[in-house]
Design an enzyme around this catalytic site. Sequence first.
Site, PDB file in Angstrom:
ATOM      1  N   SER A 131       0.858  -1.199   0.000  1.00  0.00           N
ATOM      2  CA  SER A 131       0.000   0.000   0.000  1.00  0.00           C
ATOM      3  C   SER A 131       0.881   1.232   0.000  1.00  0.00           C
ATOM      4  O   SER A 131       2.027   1.201   0.477  1.00  0.00           O
ATOM      5  CB  SER A 131      -0.862   0.014   1.266  1.00  0.00           C
TER       6      SER A 131
ATOM      7  N   TYR B 227      -0.970  -0.839  10.289  1.00  0.00           N
ATOM      8  CA  TYR B 227      -1.143  -1.113   8.856  1.00  0.00           C
ATOM      9  C   TYR B 227       0.111  -0.735   8.055  1.00  0.00           C
ATOM     10  O   TYR B 227       0.587  -1.505   7.224  1.00  0.00           O
ATOM     11  CB  TYR B 227      -2.360  -0.325   8.363  1.00  0.00           C
TER      12      TYR B 227
HETATM   13  P1  NAP Z   1     -11.639  -5.523   1.301  1.00  0.00           P
HETATM   14  O1  NAP Z   1     -12.716  -5.048   0.358  1.00  0.00           O
HETATM   15  O2  NAP Z   1     -11.799  -5.269   2.754  1.00  0.00           O
HETATM   16  O3  NAP Z   1     -11.406  -7.089   1.036  1.00  0.00           O
HETATM   17  C1  NAP Z   1     -10.501  -7.833   1.809  1.00  0.00           C
HETATM   18  C2  NAP Z   1     -10.877  -9.288   1.731  1.00  0.00           C
HETATM   19  O4  NAP Z   1      -9.957 -10.028   2.568  1.00  0.00           O
HETATM   20  C3  NAP Z   1     -12.295  -9.558   2.263  1.00  0.00           C
HETATM   21  O5  NAP Z   1     -12.954 -10.452   1.406  1.00  0.00           O
HETATM   22  C4  NAP Z   1     -12.018 -10.181   3.620  1.00  0.00           C
HETATM   23  O6  NAP Z   1     -12.997 -11.114   4.047  1.00  0.00           O
HETATM   24  C5  NAP Z   1     -10.722 -10.926   3.358  1.00  0.00           C
HETATM   25  N1  NAP Z   1     -10.031 -11.255   4.601  1.00  0.00           N
HETATM   26  C6  NAP Z   1      -9.880 -10.464   5.692  1.00  0.00           C
HETATM   27  N2  NAP Z   1      -9.214 -11.115   6.656  1.00  0.00           N
HETATM   28  C7  NAP Z   1      -8.937 -12.360   6.170  1.00  0.00           C
HETATM   29  C8  NAP Z   1      -8.291 -13.490   6.699  1.00  0.00           C
HETATM   30  N3  NAP Z   1      -7.785 -13.495   7.946  1.00  0.00           N
HETATM   31  N4  NAP Z   1      -8.197 -14.604   5.934  1.00  0.00           N
HETATM   32  C9  NAP Z   1      -8.723 -14.634   4.694  1.00  0.00           C
HETATM   33  N5  NAP Z   1      -9.350 -13.581   4.123  1.00  0.00           N
HETATM   34  C10 NAP Z   1      -9.467 -12.450   4.865  1.00  0.00           C
HETATM   35  O7  NAP Z   1     -10.241  -4.872   0.914  1.00  0.00           O
HETATM   36  P2  NAP Z   1      -9.705  -4.288  -0.472  1.00  0.00           P
HETATM   37  O8  NAP Z   1      -9.957  -2.838  -0.460  1.00  0.00           O
HETATM   38  O9  NAP Z   1     -10.155  -5.105  -1.621  1.00  0.00           O
HETATM   39  O10 NAP Z   1      -8.125  -4.485  -0.259  1.00  0.00           O
HETATM   40  C11 NAP Z   1      -7.447  -5.650  -0.674  1.00  0.00           C
HETATM   41  C12 NAP Z   1      -5.964  -5.503  -0.338  1.00  0.00           C
HETATM   42  O11 NAP Z   1      -5.465  -4.314  -0.929  1.00  0.00           O
HETATM   43  C13 NAP Z   1      -5.684  -5.375   1.164  1.00  0.00           C
HETATM   44  O12 NAP Z   1      -4.479  -6.037   1.480  1.00  0.00           O
HETATM   45  C14 NAP Z   1      -5.542  -3.873   1.361  1.00  0.00           C
HETATM   46  O13 NAP Z   1      -4.752  -3.563   2.479  1.00  0.00           O
HETATM   47  C15 NAP Z   1      -4.857  -3.497   0.053  1.00  0.00           C
HETATM   48  N6  NAP Z   1      -5.034  -2.096  -0.311  1.00  0.00           N
HETATM   49  C16 NAP Z   1      -6.271  -1.585  -0.579  1.00  0.00           C
HETATM   50  C17 NAP Z   1      -6.386  -0.248  -0.923  1.00  0.00           C
HETATM   51  C18 NAP Z   1      -7.731   0.396  -1.243  1.00  0.00           C
HETATM   52  O14 NAP Z   1      -7.762   1.599  -1.460  1.00  0.00           O
HETATM   53  N7  NAP Z   1      -8.817  -0.339  -1.317  1.00  0.00           N
HETATM   54  C19 NAP Z   1      -5.245   0.562  -0.988  1.00  0.00           C
HETATM   55  C20 NAP Z   1      -4.008   0.009  -0.718  1.00  0.00           C
HETATM   56  C21 NAP Z   1      -3.904  -1.326  -0.387  1.00  0.00           C
HETATM   57  P3  NAP Z   1     -14.309 -10.612   4.823  1.00  0.00           P
HETATM   58  O15 NAP Z   1     -15.155  -9.974   3.800  1.00  0.00           O
HETATM   59  O16 NAP Z   1     -14.901 -11.881   5.376  1.00  0.00           O
HETATM   60  O17 NAP Z   1     -13.828  -9.681   5.892  1.00  0.00           O
END
Ligand code: NAP
Length: 254
Positions: free
Chosen positions: A152, A164
Amino acid sequence: MDLKGSVIVITGASRGLGAAMAERLATKQCRLALIDLDADSLQASKTACLAAGAERVEVYAANVSKQDDVVKTMQKIAADFGAIHGLINNAGITRDGLTLKYKDGALVSEMTLDQWQAVIDVNLTGVFLCGREAAKQMIALDCRGCIINISSISRHGNMGQANYSATKAGVQALAVVWAKEFARYGIRAAAIAPGFIATEMVMSMKPEAREKIAATIPAKRLGEPNEIAKTVEFIFENDYVSGRCIDVDGALRL
Ligand code: NAP
């Protein structure tokens, strides 16, 4: 790496970036192993991937922070598909808060050990376990391929995200370590550092807060999940990309 028919494992694939990556790789006729906490939540992703052209899609319930879950799931994926060519360490959580917060000279809150540990467990230990176990299976099956860690922009150090930011710097470093350690087995590793992307995580913020963030981005908009998915595709397909982190952030700097 030719993506057609390749077996790609994606963690946190039921929504957000993970679901977008799965759908994009499906259009390249990959075989997909989708992992999330709850297998039911993966059904919509599975249906979308099959409709988009995936050769095969299987779903697995696992908590990436639990060693037993990860070991068994990677063994099962290897047995089901007979190969693993790629892993995307995408599952991640946030538990934001200032390390210490004072008002009128008095301490009003602090980041708790629970808040710290929950994020370390999923975002850092989870990536370590999945990378180690996927690589073990790739080596055993003599599969060349690539591991991608989702870092990130916060890895540079974002206020209110001590936990984080530390994990996202950590998974970038892990990609560098694995690129060096696993090169001898034909396995590459890289990281992607997204900026603010329009997933549920970000879209659930108040519109005013979102607009404030968007205004600070030189590109003047949030990123789209597919823009991260395209970067995943680029890394998988380019065999000379390894040990590096690609920033996809519309030129935002923290
Ligand atoms: P998200 O919509 O919150 O999706 C995360 C997924 O991971 C959810 O399906 C969640 O399941 C699952 N998860 C959480 N804990 C878990 C565990 N212990 N074991 C297995 N699965 C688990 O997040 P996102 O925005 O798509 O982000 C995805 C990745 O990109 C993350 O690593 C985040 O830090 C990174 N990121 C995102 C952004 C952004 O702007 N969106 C920016 C920089 C980096 P549940 O639905 O059951 O909770």
